[in-house]
Design a protein around this motif. Structure first.
Motif, short mmCIF file in Angstrom:
data_model
loop_
_atom_site.label_atom_id
_atom_site.label_comp_id
_atom_site.label_asym_id
_atom_site.label_seq_id
_atom_site.Cartn_x
_atom_site.Cartn_y
_atom_site.Cartn_z
N MET A 1 -14.29 17.49 7.95
CA MET A 1 -15.37 16.57 7.58
C MET A 1 -15.00 15.14 7.99
N GLN A 2 -15.89 14.48 8.70
CA GLN A 2 -15.60 13.13 9.15
C GLN A 2 -15.75 12.13 7.99
N ARG A 3 -14.78 11.25 7.88
CA ARG A 3 -14.88 10.22 6.82
C ARG A 3 -15.71 9.04 7.31
N LYS A 4 -16.21 8.27 6.35
CA LYS A 4 -16.99 7.07 6.68
C LYS A 4 -16.08 5.84 6.51
N PRO A 5 -16.42 4.71 7.17
CA PRO A 5 -15.55 3.52 7.07
C PRO A 5 -15.22 3.12 5.63
N GLU A 6 -16.20 3.22 4.73
CA GLU A 6 -15.92 2.80 3.35
C GLU A 6 -15.01 3.79 2.61
N GLN A 7 -14.72 4.94 3.25
CA GLN A 7 -13.77 5.89 2.63
C GLN A 7 -12.35 5.67 3.13
N LEU A 8 -12.19 4.75 4.08
CA LEU A 8 -10.85 4.48 4.58
C LEU A 8 -10.01 3.82 3.49
N ARG A 9 -8.73 4.15 3.50
CA ARG A 9 -7.81 3.54 2.54
C ARG A 9 -7.79 2.01 2.72
N SER A 10 -7.81 1.57 3.96
CA SER A 10 -7.73 0.13 4.24
C SER A 10 -8.97 -0.62 3.75
#
Ligand code: FES
Length: 573
Positions: free
Chosen positions: A1-10
């Motif tokens: 499943m591809q993550r979205k930018p707001e799901q990035l740890r950073s």
């Protein structure tokens, strides 16, 4: 499943609307980056173990730039993070003493900084397990870029191999068979380019092991450091890690009991370094996989040695690469592997080796013509090593596979160095040289002293191998009938501590036996008289090591770093 930018740890550092995130963004701009360079992009740590005192990693400044190029191309934001460089050649008492320190550093670098994934630049022996151990514990998407082996050495047209030929020509010099000028010529030609030792030593073994664990791009471990393919590999690592972050593909999604069995199988088929045993046990411990010493022996017995590489065989890593490299070797043993294991490519090991071919059957031998029918390493047990000991049976003289001889005991390295060449030393080719206090705590750090030098007076008689026993390690480029990693070690009161001059010792590699042949009562009496040495360290890292490192059979990891218990993410305020 591809993550979205707001799901990035950073995103927790850069994406929030508060004062702290303002600080993080403004400081990125201070470094010259526009919002478009980093906003919403995976932040990729390039963990770089470059140092001026690590000749094996001399090219890592350039390689880091090549990884960055790949990260930018794939839409990530690369940041280079320097980490402790465990340069095998110069660090004392031993890089093994500091392996766990680098492992801690890698884990905490990744935890404390705004990163989503990592490319790990290592290669010189202990940097490999250390970086994998740290990255496995942190468990962010990560892939390993091995430094690659250096070019073949050269001496008057003869090929020289790292380590192995140093020991060989050193023995010739001590025996008076070559001159000082010859020796200096060997020194000029043995290390001709950047990159790691190009025999099947610890660096080559560990790089191969990490590849088969699924943590490098396919074929990565065999590419010579100075080959332009290596630069292209770095670029490819940069591109791939960005996709891995979006897919959230982490080390512990790849590592399993089956992948560690694959790694052990490959170490055996390569005639790999004995050091791999300690490191694999420690790496498995970080992934929650139990890997007892007995498993190495089981796998060794069923795995043929197919790589004709020094110190067990004839060739060097450059030849192995031209012969097809690790993918070609794996294609020879798919039935001995679980090729369904996952890898960082997002595909199985089977897919990664699909189409691989052997181009030189003298370097990568066919199954019906192995260098040895069994793997290179054997695990020994007995009253001298209740926790186990190891021997590289592929790189010893066959006449010592079963041998009984009287012990010649050295209480520590300095004692050995002072007396080994003494003409009055009571020693013969049949003797068993015993070195005490060279283990994890005794060394400290289990230095690579296990290939004890042959006494000069025996060298001059033409002796080039004899049985040697210690709780030390030995370089993966070394050879000889050297029993290593005796556990528990003598410094903590293991039975090796009680051996005395003249005691008969039995080594039986086929029966996997190591026995001190003295009556039980005598052994018990010596044990009762033994006194633990006073603590060597009363402060600092040495004290942490002394209090926390496990014995060799448990991988020498710090007890508080083993396992997969979760560690909280840092609060961001
Ligand atoms: Fe660095 Fe051998 S000294 S790999």
């Amino acid at each position: 499943m591809q993550r979205k930018p707001e799901q990035l740890r950073s995103h927790r550092w850069f994406g929030a609307g508060d004062l702290r995130a303002f600080g993080h963004r403004s400081r990125a701009k201070q470094m010259g980056y526009a919002a478009a360079d980093f906003a919403g992009k995976p932040v990729i740590a390039i963990v770089n173990t470059w140092s001026d005192l690590n000749p094996c990693h001399m090219h890592f400044r350039t390689r880091a730039e090549e990884v960055k190029r790949g990260v930018w191309q794939a839409g990530g934001f690369p940041v280079e993070l320097p980490a402790l460089s465990l340069g095998e050649t110069y660090m004392k008492p031993s890089t093994m003493f500091y392996r766990n320190l680098l492992a801690m550093e890698v884990e905490e670098l990744l935890r404390s900084n705004p990163v989503d994934g990592a490319v790990l630049l290592g290669g010189c022996d202990k940097t490999v397990p250390a970086m994998i151990m740290g990255a496995t514990s942190m468990n962010l998407p990560a892939l390993f870029l091995p430094a690659g082996p250096m070019l073949r050495g050269n001496y008057r047209g003869d090929v020289l191999g790292s380590g192995s030929d140093s020991w060989k020509y050193w023995a010739e010099l001590r025996a008076g068979a070559i001159t000082q000028a010859d020796w200096e010529e060997v020194e000029e030609g043995i290390a001709r380019s950047f990159g790691t030792c190009m025999t099947m030593g610890t660096a080559s073994t560990m790089a191969a092991v990490v590849e088969v664990l699924g943590l490098t791009l396919p074929g990565a471990s065999s590419i010579p450091a100075a080959d332009s393919s290596h630069a292209r590999l770095a670029d490819a690592c940069g591109r791939r890690i960005v996709d891995m972050v979006w897919a959230d593909l982490k080390p512990r999604d790849v590592l399993s009991a089956a992948s560690f069995d694959n790694a052990v199988t490959v170490a055996m088929a390569l005639g790999g370094s004995t050091n791999a045993i300690i490191h694999l046990v420690a790496m498995a411990g970080r992934a929650g996989v139990d890997l007892p010493l007995a498993r190495f022996d089981e796998i060794s017995r069923r795995t043929p040695l197919l790589a004709n590489l020094r110190p067990s065989g004839k060739y060097l890593m450059e030849d192995f690469y031209y012969a097809g490299g690790l993918r070609a070797l794996l294609s020879r043993i798919p039935d001995l592997l679980d090729i369904g294991c996952h890898t960082v490519t997002g595909k199985s090991l089977a897919a990664n080796i699909d189409g691989a071919k052997v181009h030189n059957e003298d370097v990568i031998l066919p199954r019906n013509r192995p260098l040895k029918t069994e793997g290179g390493l054997a695990v020994l047990y007995g009253n001298l090593a209740p926790g186990g000991a190891v021997i590289k049976q592929s790189a010893m003289e066959e006449k010592f596979l079963k041998h009984t001889g009287p012990a010649v005991v050295f209480r520590d390295y300095n004692d050995m160095a002072a007396r080994i060449d003494d003409p009055k030393l009571d020693v013969s080719e049949k003797s068993v040289l015993v070195l005490k206090n060279a283990g994890p705590l005794g060394g400290p750090g289990m230095p690579e002293w296990g290939m004890l030098p042959i006494p000069k007076k025996l060298l001059q008689k033409g002796v080039r191998d004899m049985v040697r026993i210690s709780d030390a390690r030995m370089s993966g480029t070394s050879y000889g009938s050297c029993v290593l990693h005796v556990a528990p070690e003598s410094y903590v009161g293991g039975p090796l501590a009680f051996v005395e001059d003249g005691d008969p010792i039995l080594l039986d590699v086929r029966a996997r036996k190591l026995e001190l042949q003295i009556p039980k009562e005598k052994l018990a009496a010596r044990r009762a008289k033994w006194k633990a040495p006073p603590p060597r360290f009363v402060r600092g890292y040495g004290m942490l090591f002394a209090n926390s490192a496990s014995q060799a059979d448990r991988g020498c990891d710090f007890n508080f770093l083993e396992g997969t218990a979760p560690t909280a993410e840092p609060e961001i305020h």
